[in-house]
Structures are given as C-alpha cells and as structure tokens.
Design a protein around this motif. Structure first.
Motif, PDB file in Angstrom:
ATOM      1  N   SER A  31       8.059 -40.334  -2.460  1.00 54.02           N
ATOM      2  CA  SER A  31       9.349 -40.827  -2.188  1.00 54.02           C
ATOM      3  C   SER A  31       9.293 -42.160  -1.319  1.00 54.02           C
ATOM      4  N   TYR A  32      10.190 -42.638  -1.219  1.00 58.05           N
ATOM      5  CA  TYR A  32      10.352 -44.202  -0.005  1.00 58.05           C
ATOM      6  C   TYR A  32       9.972 -43.380   1.531  1.00 58.05           C
TER       7      TYR A  32
ATOM      8  N   ASN B  84      14.013 -43.183  -6.760  1.00 65.16           N
ATOM      9  CA  ASN B  84      14.916 -44.219  -6.261  1.00 65.16           C
ATOM     10  C   ASN B  84      14.370 -44.639  -4.754  1.00 65.16           C
ATOM     11  N   PRO B  85      14.641 -46.001  -4.476  1.00 64.97           N
ATOM     12  CA  PRO B  85      14.044 -46.437  -3.048  1.00 64.97           C
ATOM     13  C   PRO B  85      14.901 -45.597  -2.005  1.00 64.97           C
ATOM     14  N   LYS B  86      16.349 -45.365  -2.388  1.00 63.64           N
ATOM     15  CA  LYS B  86      17.082 -44.659  -1.126  1.00 63.64           C
ATOM     16  C   LYS B  86      16.716 -43.264  -0.949  1.00 63.64           C
TER      17      LYS B  86
ATOM     18  N   GLU C 188      11.833 -49.569 -13.624  1.00 63.70           N
ATOM     19  CA  GLU C 188      11.858 -49.706 -12.213  1.00 63.70           C
ATOM     20  C   GLU C 188      13.191 -49.588 -11.670  1.00 63.70           C
TER      21      GLU C 188
ATOM     22  N   ALA D  47      16.249 -52.599  -5.890  1.00 64.16           N
ATOM     23  CA  ALA D  47      15.986 -52.280  -4.432  1.00 64.16           C
ATOM     24  C   ALA D  47      17.307 -51.541  -3.384  1.00 64.16           C
TER      25      ALA D  47
ATOM     26  N   GLY E  91      18.882 -49.461  -5.183  1.00 65.56           N
ATOM     27  CA  GLY E  91      19.106 -47.964  -5.671  1.00 65.56           C
ATOM     28  C   GLY E  91      20.265 -47.708  -6.641  1.00 65.56           C
TER      29      GLY E  91
ATOM     30  N   SER F 215      13.511 -54.857   1.007  1.00 66.13           N
ATOM     31  CA  SER F 215      13.193 -53.653   1.556  1.00 66.13           C
ATOM     32  C   SER F 215      14.516 -52.764   1.507  1.00 66.13           C
ATOM     33  N   PRO F 216      14.219 -51.455   1.023  1.00 67.70           N
ATOM     34  CA  PRO F 216      15.500 -50.777   0.715  1.00 67.70           C
ATOM     35  C   PRO F 216      16.600 -50.675   2.260  1.00 67.70           C
TER      36      PRO F 216
END
Length: 518
Positions: free
Chosen positions: A286-287, A327-329, A368, A371, A373, A418-419
């Motif tokens: 995860s991010y 998910n980026p978030k 993908e 960014a 999410g 960047s998220p």
C-alpha cells in the motif's frame, strides 16, 4: 473541502499511438463525457513521465531525445544520441540515462546526462543490458542516493555531484541484482544466486558507509532462479518473490514461487504465511507501507491483506485473479484477472471490509489507479494484442465511465502525482458527485422537475429468454379479451371491443322485440 479540490492537480493521461503521443485532460469529464485534449498528437517513438510527473522524456523518430516540462509542455533540452537502445529519466527529472550499442570496452556506452546543463556527468562501459540491470544507475525517489551494480560489489555515488566519481563500495561476492529503497533511499537489497551447492540469498544493507560492516537482514533459499524485490514506502520492509524454473512437486509447468518477507530491524525474516499452495501471481505494498496484498495459489487464486508484521488482517476470497492494484489513498483495492484470464475485476473497501462492485475488462494489458484514487484505467495495447485496442476508465466502484477504441494503441499512462496533493478519497468522491449534479442542473436551465442525467447510466440486465410463442401470447390475449400487453388499448383490441358492444346491443334489441311480440 471545495478549496482543497480546486487546488488539487488536474488529472492527465498520456496516450501513444503509432503516429505519436497526445495528452488528455483526465476525469471528471465535462464535454459530453469526453476528455479534453491538452496536447495534440506529436510524432515520437516513445514517451515517458518521470517518477514525480514533473517532466516527460520523448524519443523522437530521428533518435533525438527531448525533455519537456509536463506542465507547460515546453522543451527543456534536446539530446542527439546515435544508436541509442534504451533511455531513462531519474525520479525528479534531473538526469537522463542512456544506453548505446558499443563494440569495444574503451567506448563508454552508458552515459548519465545533466538535463540542466546538457553535459555528461558520468560514463561507463556496460557489455549488455537486461531488464534486471536497467537502468544501470538507481536513484532514490528524492535523488539523494544513487548506486549501481558492478562485479562482486555495489557502487555508491554522491547524487549531488557525480564528478566525484564513486564515493564508496560495498563488496558482495556473487551479487547478481540490487534494489535500492526509494522513499527514503536508506537501504539496499542484494541478491546472490546459488553457486557450487551454496544456497541463494537476499541481504539488506544500509546505504550509509559507516553502517555497512554487516547485513541488517539475510534470507537464504534453495531452488531459486530469479527474484523480484519489492520495498515498501518508508524502507522498513522488503518482499521477495523467489521463482524457480522447475517445480519439484510437478504441480505446475511454470515452476514454483515463494514469498519471503524481511524487515530492516530484523523483527521478521521468513516465509509469508499463505493459506493455499500454488504460485505467487502478484504482490503490492500500500502507499502507506503499512500493509501489503498478495494474490496466490492455483486457480481460483486467493487474495489476502497482511500488515507490516506479516499477520493476515483481511481475506478477499478467491476467484480468477492474478493482479492486485492498491489505491494510492490506501482505502480501496482492485483485484483483477488479466493476461490469459477473462478480465474479471473486483473493487474492495479495505477499511470497511466490503466489496464495492465487480466488472470485467477483457484483454487488458496495463491497469492503474489515478493519483487521486477515484478512477481506475485499463488499456489493451500493442504489440501484446493487435486487435480491440482500447482505453477504459472506471469509477472507484467498478462502474464504467469512459471507453475509447483505437486501431492501434501502444501506451496509456496517468501523469504521476503525489497522492498527498489530493484530499481524502471519501471527500473527493462526494465533491466529484456534486460537480456532476451542478453541471447537469445548469444544462437543464436550473429546472427542478427534471432529474439530472447520469454520466454513467446503469446497464440494464438482459431479460430472461422467452420462446417466440410466449412472446406473442400477450398480444394474442389482448386481441381476444380486449386487454393490452403494454397496458394500453391497441387498435385491434379497440375495434373488437366495439364489435362486441354492437353485438350485445343487437341481441338486447332482438330480445326486447321478441318479448314485446308475445
């Protein structure tokens, strides 16, 4: 929150076709649910964003490589490089790395160029290039640390001044692959394959010279042909997918694979406890770097989320899956089955532990999250697939938002952001929904009686099969008995009804006349 959304970056998509690349404005789409065009098509043979999304590297058809600012789209520098085989941008776009064909060791064919000055800052000879050894010089995400793999050693550089040459060396006999942690660039993982009866191993070292006297963590294993090394954000944990070309148990034609986990503090070194036998299809951190998801086992594959202590925290069930995209978030996750699988996708809310929706994206080659999410993009691209090339964009719950077909498509990438520049995904979803409602209201001149048209109307479920005689039964019944299959009186039914009424009136008159005669 509205102010936060306004200051968030605009999503963008780079699309490359045979005759060049273009850049779209990403969702939410405003004009008839179609993306706006930020950059019309420009001829090229390759195009790639830097890791932070600030710059674009474009390989032109005349072997020139141009570096562009991704916001203004103005060219910063153009490099004329003959016989270039491969090129790569550093994470922040400060350096360009190129590999050229070379015939003699005297000819240094790997060059690191400063994009600011246009001058080479480091050169070396490299006999050949593979996916495992390119790019030759690895950078941390902030470009503070740089290193490269050499024979029996790892070489470190002062990333701020390459003119100083190699700052220090870490000797690792037999090392065949290295992976520098990205955020931060504090550690490096080294893979040493099996040799003369000795097992293969993965070792973790600190990047600082004074801390490199011995490895911080080490894991050995037999039956190992190749490895995949996955660092988390925070550089505290390393996942190692160990792949063997031969399966000793004869359960798989494609060999066998195992998943190992090592931490830089030595708290865990061992196998990830998976509940099912079979190959490791995919794994992703995860991010936040606090948990990772694994898709594993013989089909139907299983999927599990683990915390950074390697304890399972959520089972996502089983299905025809071989891909995981976090998910980026951090709140959402997509499981998918691409490649030789039919393309099923399942969208999960990991925090609330519930499935949001399922859908299918057949023949997808790349996939993908955006960014912010909120959106998930899949693409069917050449040369992997030569037909039905397309781009599909889904909402966070799997509902289809946009689809576009191409005669031939090579690439479709989100612009990296960047998220952290975006708000929380729950608030973003609400704000995007409110924007759509306001747009539809304005299109209807503020009418309150009309419902806003949905940008993605739900697909109607196909009706159950009815044989031809059953389809006509309702119409026949309507004609015979004066009813209607649609709830309205048909012309024939109305005509028949009038006939019956006249006949009734005629019979009533005849009966009255007969009674009067008697």
């Amino acid at each position: 929150m509205a102010a936060a959304v306004e200051t968030s970056p605009v999503l963008e998509i780079l699309v490359r076709e045979p005759d060049g690349y273009s850049i779209w404005n990403g969702p939410p789409f405003k004009n008839n649910n179609q993306p706006g065009i930020k950059l019309e098509k420009v001829p090229c043979s390759n195009a790639k964003y830097s890791e932070d999304g600030s710059r674009i590297m474009v390989t032109k058809t005349d072997s020139a490589i141009g570096i562009y600012d991704s916001n203004t789209l103005k060219e910063i520098r153009c490099f004329q490089i003959p016989n270039v085989v491969a090129s790569a941008l550093s994470p922040c776009g400060a350096y360009l790395q190129t590999f050229q064909k070379s015939t003699t060791p005297q000819e240094k064919n790997v060059v690191l160029w400063s994009i600011e000055t246009g001058d080479p800052v480091y050169e070396q000879f490299q006999k050949n290039m593979t996916k495992a050894t390119w790019p030759s010089i690895q950078f941390s995400s902030d470009e503070a640390v740089a290193c490269r793999l050499a024979t029996n050693e790892i070489q470190f550089f002062d990333a701020a001044d390459f003119s100083k040459g190699i700052s220090h060396r870490l000797r690792v006999p037999g090392v065949a692959a290295v992976e520098l942690s990205r955020a931060p660039g504090s550690h490096v993982a080294a893979f040493v394959p099996e040799s003369k009866g000795s097992p293969a191993s993965v070792q973790i070292y600190a990047c600082a010279k004074e801390l490199q006297s011995q490895p911080l963590a080490r894991r050995s294993f037999f039956r190992c042909s190749t490895v995949q090394l996955h660092w988390n954000h925070g550089s505290t944990g390393l996942l190692v997918v160990v792949q063997s070309d031969v399966d000793k148990t004869n359960q798989s034609y494609y060999g066998e694979s195992k998943l190992h986990y090592l931490t830089t503090d030595g708290a865990f070194e061992g196998l990830v406890p998976l509940r099912k036998e079979g190959p490791i299809h995919d794994v992703q951190w995860s991010y936040s770097g606090k948990e990772f998801a694994v898709v594993y086992g013989f089909m139907p594959a299983s999927a599990t989320v683990f915390d950074k202590k390697c304890k399972p925290v959520h089972e996502l069930g089983s299905g025809p899956y071989n891909t995981v995209r976090w998910n980026p978030k951090g709140k959402l996750l997509c499981l998918a089955g691409f490649g030789n699988l039919p393309g099923d996708m399942a969208f999960w809310d990991i925090v609330d532990k519930k499935q949001l929706g399922t859908t299918r994206a057949e023949c997808s080659v790349t996939s993908e999250w955006s960014a912010d999410g909120c959106y998930f993009m899949t693409a069917t691209t050449a040369p992997r697939l030569q037909v039905d090339n397309c781009v599909k964009i889904f909402n966070y719950n799997g509902s289809l938002l946009f689809k576009k077909m191409f005669n031939k498509l090579f690439q479709a990438d989100w612009k990296p952001e960047s998220p952290d520049k975006f708000g929380e995904i729950a608030e973003l979803i609400k704000s995007v929904g409110s924007v759509k409602i306001e747009e539809t209201k304005s299109q209807g001149q503020g009418s309150t009686t009309k419902k806003p048209a949905s940008a993605n109307p739900p697909v109607q479920k196909p009706a159950a099969y009815r044989p031809p005689h059953a389809k006509n039964a309702a119409a026949v019944q309507a004609e015979l008995f004066g009813g209607s299959s649609t709830g309205e009186m048909s012309k024939n039914a109305l005509k028949n009804k009038k006939k019956r009424e006249k006949q009734k009136e005629k019979k009533a008159a005849e009966a009255a006349a007969a009674s009067g005669a008697t």
